[in-house]
Design an enzyme around this catalytic site. Structure first.
Site, PDB file in Angstrom:
ATOM      1  N   HIS A 163      43.410 -28.309  18.611  1.00  0.00           N
ATOM      2  CA  HIS A 163      42.308 -29.130  19.129  1.00  0.00           C
ATOM      3  C   HIS A 163      42.726 -29.704  20.483  1.00  0.00           C
ATOM      4  O   HIS A 163      43.829 -30.255  20.618  1.00  0.00           O
ATOM      5  CB  HIS A 163      42.037 -30.323  18.212  1.00  0.00           C
ATOM      6  CG  HIS A 163      41.571 -29.993  16.835  1.00  0.00           C
ATOM      7  ND1 HIS A 163      40.266 -30.144  16.420  1.00  0.00           N
ATOM      8  CD2 HIS A 163      42.244 -29.536  15.742  1.00  0.00           C
ATOM      9  CE1 HIS A 163      40.144 -29.809  15.147  1.00  0.00           C
ATOM     10  NE2 HIS A 163      41.341 -29.439  14.708  1.00  0.00           N
TER      11      HIS A 163
ATOM     12  N   HIS B  18      44.612 -23.291  14.656  1.00  0.00           N
ATOM     13  CA  HIS B  18      43.873 -23.695  15.854  1.00  0.00           C
ATOM     14  C   HIS B  18      44.427 -24.991  16.400  1.00  0.00           C
ATOM     15  O   HIS B  18      44.916 -25.847  15.662  1.00  0.00           O
ATOM     16  CB  HIS B  18      42.380 -23.829  15.571  1.00  0.00           C
ATOM     17  CG  HIS B  18      42.055 -24.712  14.395  1.00  0.00           C
ATOM     18  ND1 HIS B  18      42.144 -24.265  13.096  1.00  0.00           N
ATOM     19  CD2 HIS B  18      41.668 -26.002  14.326  1.00  0.00           C
ATOM     20  CE1 HIS B  18      41.815 -25.242  12.275  1.00  0.00           C
ATOM     21  NE2 HIS B  18      41.521 -26.322  12.989  1.00  0.00           N
TER      22      HIS B  18
ATOM     23  N   ASP C 267      34.120 -27.396  19.862  1.00  0.00           N
ATOM     24  CA  ASP C 267      34.005 -27.777  18.453  1.00  0.00           C
ATOM     25  C   ASP C 267      32.548 -28.137  18.161  1.00  0.00           C
ATOM     26  O   ASP C 267      31.891 -28.804  18.949  1.00  0.00           O
ATOM     27  CB  ASP C 267      34.933 -28.966  18.152  1.00  0.00           C
ATOM     28  CG  ASP C 267      35.151 -29.150  16.668  1.00  0.00           C
ATOM     29  OD1 ASP C 267      36.288 -28.940  16.205  1.00  0.00           O
ATOM     30  OD2 ASP C 267      34.182 -29.513  15.950  1.00  0.00           O
ATOM     31  N   ILE C 268      32.079 -27.714  17.010  1.00  0.00           N
ATOM     32  CA  ILE C 268      30.681 -27.939  16.638  1.00  0.00           C
ATOM     33  C   ILE C 268      30.411 -29.421  16.327  1.00  0.00           C
ATOM     34  O   ILE C 268      29.262 -29.867  16.409  1.00  0.00           O
ATOM     35  CB  ILE C 268      30.303 -27.044  15.425  1.00  0.00           C
ATOM     36  CG1 ILE C 268      28.808 -26.800  15.374  1.00  0.00           C
ATOM     37  CG2 ILE C 268      30.815 -27.607  14.123  1.00  0.00           C
ATOM     38  CD1 ILE C 268      28.406 -25.693  14.417  1.00  0.00           C
TER      39      ILE C 268
ATOM     40  N   VAL D 122      39.691 -25.252   8.311  1.00  0.00           N
ATOM     41  CA  VAL D 122      39.563 -23.821   8.629  1.00  0.00           C
ATOM     42  C   VAL D 122      40.973 -23.239   8.701  1.00  0.00           C
ATOM     43  O   VAL D 122      41.796 -23.679   9.517  1.00  0.00           O
ATOM     44  CB  VAL D 122      38.823 -23.597   9.959  1.00  0.00           C
ATOM     45  CG1 VAL D 122      38.704 -22.100  10.242  1.00  0.00           C
ATOM     46  CG2 VAL D 122      37.436 -24.242   9.929  1.00  0.00           C
TER      47      VAL D 122
ATOM     48  N   ASN E 272      46.164 -29.573  12.925  1.00  0.00           N
ATOM     49  CA  ASN E 272      46.193 -30.045  11.549  1.00  0.00           C
ATOM     50  C   ASN E 272      46.788 -28.969  10.652  1.00  0.00           C
ATOM     51  O   ASN E 272      46.475 -27.782  10.804  1.00  0.00           O
ATOM     52  CB  ASN E 272      44.776 -30.377  11.071  1.00  0.00           C
ATOM     53  CG  ASN E 272      44.191 -31.566  11.801  1.00  0.00           C
ATOM     54  OD1 ASN E 272      44.889 -32.548  12.059  1.00  0.00           O
ATOM     55  ND2 ASN E 272      42.919 -31.501  12.153  1.00  0.00           N
TER      56      ASN E 272
HETATM   57  P1  5GP Z   1      40.462 -28.606  11.226  1.00  0.00           P
HETATM   58  O1  5GP Z   1      39.830 -29.775  10.508  1.00  0.00           O
HETATM   59  O2  5GP Z   1      40.625 -27.419  10.316  1.00  0.00           O
HETATM   60  O3  5GP Z   1      41.696 -28.957  11.971  1.00  0.00           O
HETATM   61  O4  5GP Z   1      39.409 -28.215  12.356  1.00  0.00           O
HETATM   62  C1  5GP Z   1      38.348 -27.353  12.152  1.00  0.00           C
HETATM   63  C2  5GP Z   1      37.332 -27.678  13.205  1.00  0.00           C
HETATM   64  O5  5GP Z   1      36.390 -26.626  13.256  1.00  0.00           O
HETATM   65  C3  5GP Z   1      36.551 -28.971  12.944  1.00  0.00           C
HETATM   66  O6  5GP Z   1      36.781 -29.893  14.006  1.00  0.00           O
HETATM   67  C4  5GP Z   1      35.106 -28.499  12.858  1.00  0.00           C
HETATM   68  O7  5GP Z   1      34.183 -29.394  13.464  1.00  0.00           O
HETATM   69  C5  5GP Z   1      35.142 -27.166  13.568  1.00  0.00           C
HETATM   70  N1  5GP Z   1      34.150 -26.224  13.105  1.00  0.00           N
HETATM   71  C6  5GP Z   1      33.817 -25.960  11.803  1.00  0.00           C
HETATM   72  N2  5GP Z   1      32.877 -25.011  11.750  1.00  0.00           N
HETATM   73  C7  5GP Z   1      32.608 -24.661  13.049  1.00  0.00           C
HETATM   74  C8  5GP Z   1      31.705 -23.705  13.628  1.00  0.00           C
HETATM   75  O8  5GP Z   1      30.963 -22.978  12.957  1.00  0.00           O
HETATM   76  N3  5GP Z   1      31.703 -23.637  14.981  1.00  0.00           N
HETATM   77  C9  5GP Z   1      32.513 -24.414  15.757  1.00  0.00           C
HETATM   78  N4  5GP Z   1      32.410 -24.264  17.087  1.00  0.00           N
HETATM   79  N5  5GP Z   1      33.373 -25.316  15.236  1.00  0.00           N
HETATM   80  C10 5GP Z   1      33.409 -25.434  13.893  1.00  0.00           C
END
Ligand code: 5GP
Length: 116
Positions: free
Chosen positions: A103, A101, A30-31, A97, A88
């Site tokens: 985590h 996915h 994760d970034i 996103v 999520n």
């Molecule tokens: P969500 O909040 O949708 O469950 O998780 C999306 C995750 O994607 C977040 O934890 C966010 O930090 C990660 N994320 C968003 N953009 C990028 C990216 O460009 N690269 C990577 N490696 N992770 C990302």
């Protein structure tokens, strides 16, 4: 599923630190990590925006997401101390996103879970 940020990572169009890959699943760091280890596991071929969009036919793929995270945790020596997996779904969970996915969070005690 429309093209997502994660589709671009699958196609290597944007950089990511890929730490796991098999026929169906990609795992990458994760970034913005929320724990010392924070890896996202995604399906490479199935167009599933959220868990709510998944079908019964996709149950094996959802299982493979979980097992990929477990295999990675074992391989990295994280399984003994333990870890958390989170998925999520939409707004109240903070999904950002819309490419399903999982985590994996690990590497330190993670505290209580689920407080708003
Ligand atoms: P969500 O909040 O949708 O469950 O998780 C999306 C995750 O994607 C977040 O934890 C966010 O930090 C990660 N994320 C968003 N953009 C990028 C990216 O460009 N690269 C990577 N490696 N992770 C990302």
């Amino acid at each position: 599923m429309t093209d997502t940020l994660f589709s671009k990572i699958i196609r290597r169009e944007i950089p990511a630190t890929i730490v796991y890959e098999d026929e169906d699943i990609l795992g990458f760091k994760d970034i913005a990590p929320q724990a010392p280890v924070h890896v996202l596991f995604i399906p490479k071929h199935a167009p599933i925006p959220t868990l709510d969009d998944a079908t019964a036919e996709q149950a094996p793929l959802l299982g493979r997401l979980l097992l990929a995270a477990a295999e990675y945790a074992r391989r990295e020596g994280l399984a003994q101390d333990g870890y958390r997996v989170v998925m999520n779904c939409r707004e109240h969970a903070g999904q950002t996103v819309f490419h399903i996915h999982l985590h994996l969070l690990a590497g330190a005690p993670l505290g209580h879970f689920g407080t708003p």
